[in-house]
Scaffold this motif. Structure first.
Motif, PDB file in Angstrom:
ATOM      1  N   THR A   1      15.520  -9.177   4.940  1.00 24.37           N
ATOM      2  CA  THR A   1      15.152  -7.746   3.966  1.00 24.37           C
ATOM      3  C   THR A   1      14.265  -7.594   3.177  1.00 24.37           C
ATOM      4  OG1 THR A   1      16.905  -6.869   5.554  1.00 24.37           O
ATOM      5  CG2 THR A   1      15.759  -5.101   3.375  1.00 24.37           C
ATOM      6  N   PHE A   2      14.920  -8.727   1.869  1.00 19.98           N
ATOM      7  CA  PHE A   2      14.289  -8.727   0.754  1.00 19.98           C
ATOM      8  C   PHE A   2      12.719  -9.064   0.784  1.00 19.98           C
ATOM      9  CE2 PHE A   2      18.723  -8.096  -1.749  1.00 19.98           C
ATOM     10  CZ  PHE A   2      18.659  -6.514  -1.467  1.00 19.98           C
ATOM     11  N   ILE A   3      12.904 -10.418   1.516  1.00 23.20           N
ATOM     12  CA  ILE A   3      11.478 -11.077   2.001  1.00 23.20           C
ATOM     13  C   ILE A   3      11.036 -10.359   2.317  1.00 23.20           C
ATOM     14  CG2 ILE A   3      10.601 -13.019   2.873  1.00 23.20           C
ATOM     15  CD1 ILE A   3      13.070 -14.737   2.776  1.00 23.20           C
ATOM     16  N   PHE A   4      11.239  -9.574   3.369  1.00 22.67           N
ATOM     17  CA  PHE A   4      10.099  -8.936   4.408  1.00 22.67           C
ATOM     18  C   PHE A   4       9.058  -7.392   3.352  1.00 22.67           C
ATOM     19  CE2 PHE A   4       9.272  -4.601   6.197  1.00 22.67           C
ATOM     20  CZ  PHE A   4       8.762  -5.220   6.984  1.00 22.67           C
ATOM     21  N   LEU A   5      10.255  -7.055   2.125  1.00 26.82           N
ATOM     22  CA  LEU A   5       9.848  -5.618   1.342  1.00 26.82           C
ATOM     23  C   LEU A   5       8.657  -6.317   0.147  1.00 26.82           C
ATOM     24  CD1 LEU A   5      13.242  -3.924   1.063  1.00 26.82           C
ATOM     25  CD2 LEU A   5      11.181  -3.305   2.624  1.00 26.82           C
ATOM     26  N   ILE A   6       9.008  -7.745  -0.119  1.00 28.47           N
ATOM     27  CA  ILE A   6       8.791  -7.874  -1.417  1.00 28.47           C
ATOM     28  C   ILE A   6       7.609  -8.656  -0.844  1.00 28.47           C
ATOM     29  CG2 ILE A   6       8.548 -10.295  -3.048  1.00 28.47           C
ATOM     30  CD1 ILE A   6      11.328 -10.171  -3.151  1.00 28.47           C
ATOM     31  N   ILE A   7       7.424  -8.717   0.007  1.00 29.51           N
ATOM     32  CA  ILE A   7       5.542  -9.728   0.768  1.00 29.51           C
ATOM     33  C   ILE A   7       5.266  -8.096   1.091  1.00 29.51           C
ATOM     34  CG2 ILE A   7       4.473 -10.387   2.964  1.00 29.51           C
ATOM     35  CD1 ILE A   7       6.721 -12.601   2.660  1.00 29.51           C
ATOM     36  N   THR A   8       5.548  -7.507   1.903  1.00 32.10           N
ATOM     37  CA  THR A   8       4.475  -5.973   2.408  1.00 32.10           C
ATOM     38  C   THR A   8       4.275  -5.568   0.845  1.00 32.10           C
ATOM     39  OG1 THR A   8       6.659  -5.428   2.816  1.00 32.10           O
ATOM     40  CG2 THR A   8       5.365  -5.864   4.612  1.00 32.10           C
ATOM     41  N   GLY A   9       5.361  -5.132   0.681  1.00 30.00           N
ATOM     42  CA  GLY A   9       5.559  -4.497  -0.969  1.00 30.00           C
ATOM     43  C   GLY A   9       4.082  -4.752  -1.841  1.00 30.00           C
ATOM     44  N   THR A  10       4.362  -6.059  -2.359  1.00 30.58           N
ATOM     45  CA  THR A  10       3.373  -6.893  -2.732  1.00 30.58           C
ATOM     46  C   THR A  10       1.875  -6.633  -2.934  1.00 30.58           C
ATOM     47  OG1 THR A  10       4.729  -8.437  -3.340  1.00 30.58           O
ATOM     48  CG2 THR A  10       2.396  -8.959  -4.081  1.00 30.58           C
ATOM     49  N   ILE A  11       1.749  -6.644  -1.050  1.00 30.23           N
ATOM     50  CA  ILE A  11       0.327  -6.832  -0.602  1.00 30.23           C
ATOM     51  C   ILE A  11      -0.069  -5.126  -0.278  1.00 30.23           C
ATOM     52  CG2 ILE A  11      -0.976  -6.397   1.844  1.00 30.23           C
ATOM     53  CD1 ILE A  11       0.908  -9.103   2.547  1.00 30.23           C
ATOM     54  N   ASP A  12       0.525  -3.843  -0.222  1.00 37.43           N
ATOM     55  CA  ASP A  12       0.576  -2.798  -1.246  1.00 37.43           C
ATOM     56  C   ASP A  12       0.108  -2.460  -1.593  1.00 37.43           C
ATOM     57  OD1 ASP A  12       0.941  -1.798   2.141  1.00 37.43           O
ATOM     58  OD2 ASP A  12       2.939  -0.941   1.580  1.00 37.43           O
ATOM     59  N   GLN A  13       0.379  -3.201  -2.932  1.00 36.08           N
ATOM     60  CA  GLN A  13       0.473  -2.420  -4.368  1.00 36.08           C
ATOM     61  C   GLN A  13      -1.179  -3.415  -5.080  1.00 36.08           C
ATOM     62  OE1 GLN A  13       2.714  -0.528  -6.350  1.00 36.08           O
ATOM     63  NE2 GLN A  13       2.961  -0.003  -4.522  1.00 36.08           N
ATOM     64  N   LEU A  14      -1.093  -4.429  -4.068  1.00 36.48           N
ATOM     65  CA  LEU A  14      -2.875  -5.186  -4.314  1.00 36.48           C
ATOM     66  C   LEU A  14      -3.824  -4.328  -4.196  1.00 36.48           C
ATOM     67  CD1 LEU A  14      -2.190  -8.572  -4.003  1.00 36.48           C
ATOM     68  CD2 LEU A  14      -1.784  -8.026  -6.240  1.00 36.48           C
ATOM     69  N   ALA A  15      -3.058  -3.549  -3.036  1.00 38.45           N
ATOM     70  CA  ALA A  15      -4.642  -2.593  -2.410  1.00 38.45           C
ATOM     71  C   ALA A  15      -4.369  -1.464  -2.735  1.00 38.45           C
ATOM     72  CB  ALA A  15      -4.143  -2.575  -0.869  1.00 38.45           C
ATOM     73  N   ARG A  16      -3.909  -0.876  -4.083  1.00 37.20           N
ATOM     74  CA  ARG A  16      -2.931   0.330  -4.408  1.00 37.20           C
ATOM     75  C   ARG A  16      -4.937   0.939  -4.931  1.00 37.20           C
ATOM     76  NH1 ARG A  16       1.417   1.769  -8.853  1.00 37.20           N
ATOM     77  NH2 ARG A  16       1.327   4.637  -8.570  1.00 37.20           N
ATOM     78  N   PHE A  17      -4.878   1.714  -4.560  1.00 39.87           N
ATOM     79  CA  PHE A  17      -5.870   2.826  -4.584  1.00 39.87           C
ATOM     80  C   PHE A  17      -6.047   4.234  -5.090  1.00 39.87           C
ATOM     81  CE2 PHE A  17     -10.300   4.524  -3.136  1.00 39.87           C
ATOM     82  CZ  PHE A  17     -11.010   4.463  -4.078  1.00 39.87           C
ATOM     83  N   SER A  18      -5.747   4.809  -3.711  1.00 41.29           N
ATOM     84  CA  SER A  18      -6.121   6.231  -3.455  1.00 41.29           C
ATOM     85  C   SER A  18      -5.417   7.003  -4.701  1.00 41.29           C
ATOM     86  CB  SER A  18      -5.968   7.039  -2.128  1.00 41.29           C
ATOM     87  OG  SER A  18      -4.730   7.115  -1.297  1.00 41.29           O
ATOM     88  N   ASP A  19      -3.932   6.790  -4.361  1.00 38.64           N
ATOM     89  CA  ASP A  19      -3.600   7.435  -6.448  1.00 38.64           C
ATOM     90  C   ASP A  19      -3.769   7.591  -7.145  1.00 38.64           C
ATOM     91  OD1 ASP A  19      -2.036   5.000  -6.048  1.00 38.64           O
ATOM     92  OD2 ASP A  19      -0.282   5.296  -6.019  1.00 38.64           O
ATOM     93  N   LEU A  20      -4.690   6.492  -7.735  1.00 34.44           N
ATOM     94  CA  LEU A  20      -4.718   5.821  -8.640  1.00 34.44           C
ATOM     95  C   LEU A  20      -5.935   6.397  -9.512  1.00 34.44           C
ATOM     96  CD1 LEU A  20      -3.822   2.169  -8.963  1.00 34.44           C
ATOM     97  CD2 LEU A  20      -2.567   4.223 -10.446  1.00 34.44           C
TER      98      LEU A  20
END
Lengths: 448, 317
Positions: free
Chosen positions: B233-252
């Motif tokens: 579960t942690f591995i899944f969250l780290i991978i998807t969370g990392t990709i999501d954070q790299l692509a962060r845009f609209s809120d910033l």
């Protein structure tokens, strides 16, 4: 029971009807032929009368402008194409380009008119003014500041038909509480600095903490440019070949940035995070005394709706440079296509659309935009009742020429430099040097 | 013997089998092809164009000329790019470091709740269903330094001086980056809790029974049984969370505007790409940054796959 009509009578009636139709047809074209058609592209007005769901106020449709024009100019048939501002590929820019290329209109409301002028697509209005014995300048210095480069040199290619504005708002009550002389109609940088310092502290009457000065965080670039212009700075220009030069890294800009950084001490600490007027503006809770960059949308309608506020929230002219102008220009240019077949009638229409009180009143009622002509007081009597009506109505005539890079990288580079200097993450000198470097990279890219 | 009754040859048997197999799978290809077509048109083609654009320069008056690695060299020498990349990494790491332990603790507590667990899950998950732009507008008010909700509360508690939040571009725990991280954690917490909760509920009870027989306390059970069992579960969250954070845009973008105000402290790499392309009209530099971003995401995903996921997949097989 019905009785049939005799055949002879039917033939007589039919013949009469046919004659009437032919006669009407013959008369109608003759009437239209007396009128000269002028086509106009407008952007962003309501097609029909609309009612604001919140305020109940009615915004008149564009047909009202057409009707008012034809009433004043019975010899001209004005045909308006009204488009939405839109966005990207469906925005006004590609639509305007398509209409210009296809010679679809004589007159255009044309943001970005300078680039069309440079390409030789617009009529040089100086030529029309020279031929027009009855011409009266009701736009003041704008006819000089709005000159741009075209094929034959720097000329007037458009006249602004309406505008936004930036005045300096100030809270008369805070001035009174502190016993500080009211801000003058044409304040200088020294006057603003001196009074802002006096007005920062604890209000002697209410005991509330107040601030002398304000800056609009994410949009401070416009305020900074006005301050710098008043200090003698000049951003650069565009030459006849279209090459742009921009100089941020000059002693005047550095002096202006140092001044603004110093003044930021008299503003609320969090002003850097703001993007509009201070909280409490136009209310009893206001705690900021001098509020530059008062945009028409922030204060005019509330002051009209609540005349009591007009005594407390006052307006002074924006800062001006030695050339007599100052402040961001947010005009809507009205231009004539070089390909227009009936330029005399189009010139009559252009003058009316940009200067007649009826037209100016229409723009204010339909979109809150202000008059550009000195006939403004007549056009919007509600503003004429303000104590500072002269300031509010004539400030647009003293705005600087539009910045051709206003929506491009140089603006954002300079804005970042100002933020860094105010926040203290870079010295003003380093911040301007970085802005200059980024701007030069951008300019190099523009030059190919 | 008539031709019709002759036995089929070996070749024709293979063809027939293939035909039967294909006919059986045809319907599935039918389902797969439309999304594949859309992926090729809306993702594959623009990606290929971005790669091509990154190595060409637009010529005034139309057309392009080959520029090789010129735009990548410009990118490497651009401090704004490095600043945006640094912000992206910092905000992403801060987000994961806070949200994973927090969601694990909250999910573990929620897992023990016998009554009212569902309404709590709904409440935690609600921000996930809200537009990130709407959340950013809300937090813009919350973090406004002079009259925002948070500083108003801190003022009542006697805090002085008050934090500057969105007016502070420095690297502090009460600056703009901290505000953006709190926003992201608040918005993403519900999703992380739900995923961890699913992981918790998939742990066999036998393990807990065995631990109890061995005399493990509840905390020891959580430490020695729960956490190791949550590894996938942690591995899944780290991978998807990392990709999501790299692509962060609209809120910033909503918090900091086009320049990532104040002083570019909220400018992410995707904002940099957008600004270079659509504000600066420098599409080649923008494309080069997009290619670099693509490579970074590819590297992160590859490390995650070869380092963690392959082992999990092998275990499943």
């Amino acid at each position: 029971m019905t009785r049939s009509m005799p055949l002879s009578l039917r033939l007589t009636l039919l013949s009469s009807a046919a004659l009437a139709v032919v006669a009407a047809g013959a008369i109608a074209p003759a009437s239209a032929a007396d009128k000269t058609q002028v086509t106009l592209l407008t952007i962003g007005y309501p097609d029909k009368d609309t009612i604001d769901a919140n305020t109940g106020a009615t915004s008149p449709g564009i047909d009202k402008l057409e009707a008012a024009f034809e009433k004043a100019n019975p010899d001209i048939d004005l045909v308006i194409t009204n488009i939405a501002w839109g966005d990207g590929a469906t925005g006004y820019t590609p639509k305007t380009e398509a209409m210009v290329q296809a010679n679809q209109s004589c007159l255009y409301e044309m943001p970005g008119a300078a680039s069309f002028a440079k390409r030789g697509l617009l009529q040089n209005l100086d030529e029309l003014i020279a031929k027009d014995k009855d011409f009266k300048n009701v736009w003041g210095k704008q006819l000089e500041t709005d000159k741009v480069w075209g094929p034959g040199g720097q000329h007037l290619y458009y006249i602004p038909d309406n505008t936004g504005e930036r005045v300096i708002n100030w809270d008369a009550k805070l001035f009174e509480d502190y016993g500080v002389e009211p801000l003058s109609k044409n304040p200088t940088l020294d006057e603003i600095a001196e009074k802002a310092k006096k007005l920062t502290g604890t209000d002697p009457k209410t005991g509330v903490e107040t601030y002398g000065y304000w800056y609009q965080g994410k949009y401070t670039v416009w305020q900074f440019l006005t301050i710098a212009h008043a200090m003698g700075a000049n951003w650069g220009g565009v030459d006849q070949t279209g090459k742009m030069t921009i100089n941020w890294n000059t002693p005047e800009y550095l002096k202006a940035l140092n001044w603004l950084v110093d003044m930021s001490k008299y503003a609320p600490r969090g002003a850097l995070a703001s993007d509009s007027m201070p909280d409490g503006f136009l209310s009893d809770d206001n705690v900021v005394a001098i509020i530059p960059e008062g945009e028409q949308g922030y204060f005019i309608q509330p002051l009209i709706a609540n005349p009591d506020l007009q005594k407390r929230f006052r307006s002074s002219f924006n800062l001006r440079g030695s050339d007599g102008v100052g402040g961001l220009s947010t005009i809507t240019p009205l231009a004539m296509a070089a390909s227009c077949p009936n330029k005399d009638a189009a010139w009559t229409a252009l003058k009316w659309l940009a200067g007649a009180p009826e037209a100016q009143a229409y723009y204010f009622q339909a979109s809150g935009r202000l008059p550009t002509a000195s006939t403004g007081a007549e056009a919007v009597p509600a503003i004429a009742k303000f104590p500072d009506a002269e300031v509010v109505l004539t400030q647009p005539q003293f705005a600087e020429a539009p910045y051709p890079w206003a929506a491009s990288q140089p603006r954002f580079s300079l804005q970042n430099a100002i933020e860094a200097a105010i926040a203290g993450t870079a010295t003003p000198a380093d911040a301007l040097a970085q802005a200059q470097k980024e701007t030069e990279d951008w300019l190099a890219k523009q030059a190919g | 013997m008539t031709p019709e009754s002759s036995p089929p040859s070996r070749d024709s048997g293979v063809v027939a089998r293939l035909r039967r197999a294909f006919r059986g799978a045809l319907v599935w290809y039918g389902f797969v092809l439309p999304p594949l077509f859309l992926i090729l048109v809306f993702i594959g083609y623009p990606t290929a164009i971005a790669f091509q654009q990154s190595m060409f320069t637009e010529v005034p008056g139309g057309g392009q000329k080959f520029a090789g690695t010129y735009h990548f060299e410009r990118l490497l020498g651009d401090p704004v790019f490095w600043g945006a990349l640094g912000n992206t990494v910092l905000l992403g790491v801060a987000f994961l470091v806070i949200i994973i332990p927090l969601s694990t603790v909250l999910a573990s507590m929620l897992n023990r709740v016998r009554r009212g667990a569902t309404p709590l899950k709904v409440i935690y998950f609600l921000p996930q269903l809200t537009s990130s732009v709407a959340i950013a507008i809300l937090f813009h008010y919350v973090f406004q330094p002079d009259w925002g909700l948070l500083n108003g509360t801190l003022r009542l508690l006697g805090v002085n001086p008050l934090p500057l939040w969105l007016a502070e571009p420095r690297y502090t725990l009460t600056g703009s980056r901290a505000a953006a991280t709190i926003l992201a954690v608040w918005a993403g917490l519900g999703y992380f809790i739900i995923v961890v909760l699913a992981g918790l509920q998939s742990i066999p009870n036998d393990l807990y029974d065995a631990a109890a027989i061995d005399g493990a306390s509840p905390v020891q059970s959580w430490w020695y049984v729960t956490l190791p069992s949550l590894r996938p579960t942690f591995i899944f969250l780290i991978i998807t969370g990392t990709i999501d954070q790299l692509a962060r845009f609209s809120d910033l973008w909503t918090l900091g505007g086009p320049g990532g105000s104040p002083a570019r402290s909220l400018q992410s790499i995707v904002m940099y790409i957008f600004q270079q392309g659509f504000v600066g009209s420098d599409f080649s530099l923008s494309a080069a940054a997009a290619v670099v971003f693509f490579v970074i995401v590819l590297i992160v995903t590859s490390i995650a796959f070869w380092g963690f996921l392959r082992r999990e997949f092998s275990a499943v097989r």
